[in-house]
Design a protein around this motif. Structure first.
Motif, PDB file in Angstrom:
ATOM      1  N   PRO A   1       0.830  -1.219   0.000  1.00 45.49           N
ATOM      2  CA  PRO A   1       0.000   0.000   0.000  1.00 45.49           C
ATOM      3  C   PRO A   1       0.861   1.263   0.000  1.00 45.49           C
ATOM      4  O   PRO A   1       0.484   2.273  -0.601  1.00 45.49           O
TER       5      PRO A   1
ATOM      6  N   SER B   1       7.787   6.177   2.009  1.00 51.52           N
ATOM      7  CA  SER B   1       6.728   6.575   1.078  1.00 51.52           C
ATOM      8  C   SER B   1       6.341   8.038   1.245  1.00 51.52           C
ATOM      9  O   SER B   1       6.068   8.735   0.274  1.00 51.52           O
TER      10      SER B   1
ATOM     11  N   PRO C   1       8.345   1.299  -0.607  1.00 50.72           N
ATOM     12  CA  PRO C   1       8.996   1.823  -1.803  1.00 50.72           C
ATOM     13  C   PRO C   1      10.328   2.517  -1.481  1.00 50.72           C
ATOM     14  O   PRO C   1      10.477   3.129  -0.428  1.00 50.72           O
TER      15      PRO C   1
ATOM     16  N   GLN D   1      13.367  -1.769   2.586  1.00 52.52           N
ATOM     17  CA  GLN D   1      11.912  -1.698   2.459  1.00 52.52           C
ATOM     18  C   GLN D   1      11.538  -1.041   1.137  1.00 52.52           C
ATOM     19  O   GLN D   1      12.315  -0.263   0.563  1.00 52.52           O
TER      20      GLN D   1
ATOM     21  N   VAL E   1      10.918  -7.854  -1.861  1.00 52.95           N
ATOM     22  CA  VAL E   1      11.703  -7.099  -0.886  1.00 52.95           C
ATOM     23  C   VAL E   1      12.370  -8.011   0.147  1.00 52.95           C
ATOM     24  O   VAL E   1      13.416  -7.676   0.705  1.00 52.95           O
ATOM     25  N   TYR E   2      11.771  -9.176   0.367  1.00 54.88           N
ATOM     26  CA  TYR E   2      12.296 -10.054   1.426  1.00 54.88           C
ATOM     27  C   TYR E   2      13.599 -10.752   1.034  1.00 54.88           C
ATOM     28  O   TYR E   2      14.298 -11.279   1.880  1.00 54.88           O
TER      29      TYR E   2
HETATM   30  N1  LIG Z   1       7.441   3.474   6.545  1.00 54.91           N
HETATM   31  C1  LIG Z   1       7.600   2.762   5.307  1.00 54.91           C
HETATM   32  C2  LIG Z   1       6.973   1.390   5.401  1.00 54.91           C
HETATM   33  C3  LIG Z   1       7.225   0.574   4.157  1.00 54.91           C
HETATM   34  C4  LIG Z   1       6.943  -0.903   4.358  1.00 54.91           C
HETATM   35  O1  LIG Z   1       6.610  -1.363   5.467  1.00 54.91           O
HETATM   36  N2  LIG Z   1       7.041  -1.631   3.264  1.00 54.91           N
HETATM   37  C5  LIG Z   1       6.883  -3.064   3.330  1.00 54.91           C
HETATM   38  C6  LIG Z   1       6.108  -3.590   2.132  1.00 54.91           C
HETATM   39  S1  LIG Z   1       4.429  -3.068   2.175  1.00 54.91           S
HETATM   40  C7  LIG Z   1       8.248  -3.701   3.307  1.00 54.91           C
HETATM   41  O2  LIG Z   1       9.136  -3.247   2.626  1.00 54.91           O
HETATM   42  N3  LIG Z   1       8.407  -4.785   4.078  1.00 54.91           N
HETATM   43  C8  LIG Z   1       9.622  -5.538   4.106  1.00 54.91           C
HETATM   44  C9  LIG Z   1      10.236  -5.532   5.463  1.00 54.91           C
HETATM   45  O3  LIG Z   1       9.925  -4.627   6.269  1.00 54.91           O
HETATM   46  O4  LIG Z   1      11.052  -6.419   5.703  1.00 54.91           O
HETATM   47  C10 LIG Z   1       6.971   3.575   4.166  1.00 54.91           C
HETATM   48  O5  LIG Z   1       6.036   4.318   4.421  1.00 54.91           O
HETATM   49  O6  LIG Z   1       7.473   3.481   3.035  1.00 54.91           O
END
Ligand SMILES: N[C@@H](CCC(=O)N[C@@H](CS)C(=O)NCC(=O)O)C(=O)O
Length: 196
Positions: free
Chosen positions: A12, A64, A51, A49, A35-36
């Motif tokens: 999102p 983001s 984006p 992370q 991303v993982y």
């Molecule tokens: N605070 C970040 C949060 C981004 C986020 O949580 N992205 C997730 C995907 S929806 C992610 O990269 N998750 C992988 C992880 O945290 O290991 C933003 O607003 O961009």
């Protein structure tokens, strides 16, 4: 070199930046990554992370919210983060981000192996999701009046992420929000970025 947006198909946060870029007419090359397993991302974003944006001049931007602000600052179109009503927009944007975070947190908790997941934590996140959506229902008139604005984009993305990962049941108790989202969601920027 174009602006490169590292993103994923269901994030999102990533979708919010995509919608903002489309509304502001900013061309980006989107690279969908897992991303993982994306070790290469660490040199751009130590948080690993999405984006994450690499601008045409080589600068790297995250998260983001920063990417949305940067798009808004470099576009010559009407601002999505206006100076008037700024704090109301900021606060509602934060509410929508919190809704996304709760939805993502719930999803991650549910994906944990049996025995490791916490029903209490899931229930807490679901209650937070419900409260956030109930508050957005109270603010549906402001969303309707906002037109194309940052808080409206974030709220729409957060609600559709709730639909996608959790439930559409909120519509039964939030008729004004449902009506607003049905209209707002017809924008091409939202239609072409919807998670599937
Ligand atoms: N605070 C970040 C949060 C981004 C986020 O949580 N992205 C997730 C995907 S929806 C992610 O990269 N998750 C992988 C992880 O945290 O290991 C933003 O607003 O961009």
């Amino acid at each position: 070199m174009p602006h490169v947006l590292y993103n994923g198909p269901t994030s999102p946060f990533g979708r919010m930046t995509r919608v903002v870029g489309l509304e502001l007419g900013i061309a980006v090359e989107e690279r969908a990554i897992d991303v993982y397993t994306a070790e290469f991302l660490d040199k751009f974003n130590p948080l690993r992370q999405i984006p994450t944006l690499q601008t045409a001049s080589g600068d790297v931007l995250y998260d983001s919210r920063v990417i949305c602000r940067w798009f808004d600052s470099v576009s010559d179109r009407a601002k999505l983060i206006p100076v008037d009503h700024q704090w109301e927009v900021e606060r509602r944007w934060a509410l929508a981000i919190g809704l996304m975070e709760a939805g993502l947190g719930r999803r991650m908790e549910i994906l944990r192996p049996e025995g490791e997941k916490s029903p209490g934590h899931i229930a807490k996140l679901e209650a937070r999701i419900d409260r956030a959506i109930d508050q957005l229902e109270l603010e549906a008139a402001a969303l309707r009046d906002a037109g194309m604005r940052m808080d409206a984009i974030a709220a729409a993305v957060a609600l559709e992420y709730t639909d996608f990962r959790y439930t559409r049941d909120w519509r039964a108790r939030c008729p004004s929000l449902e009506t607003w989202l049905a209209a707002f969601g017809t924008r091409p920027s939202l239609q072409t970025t919807r998670p599937h």
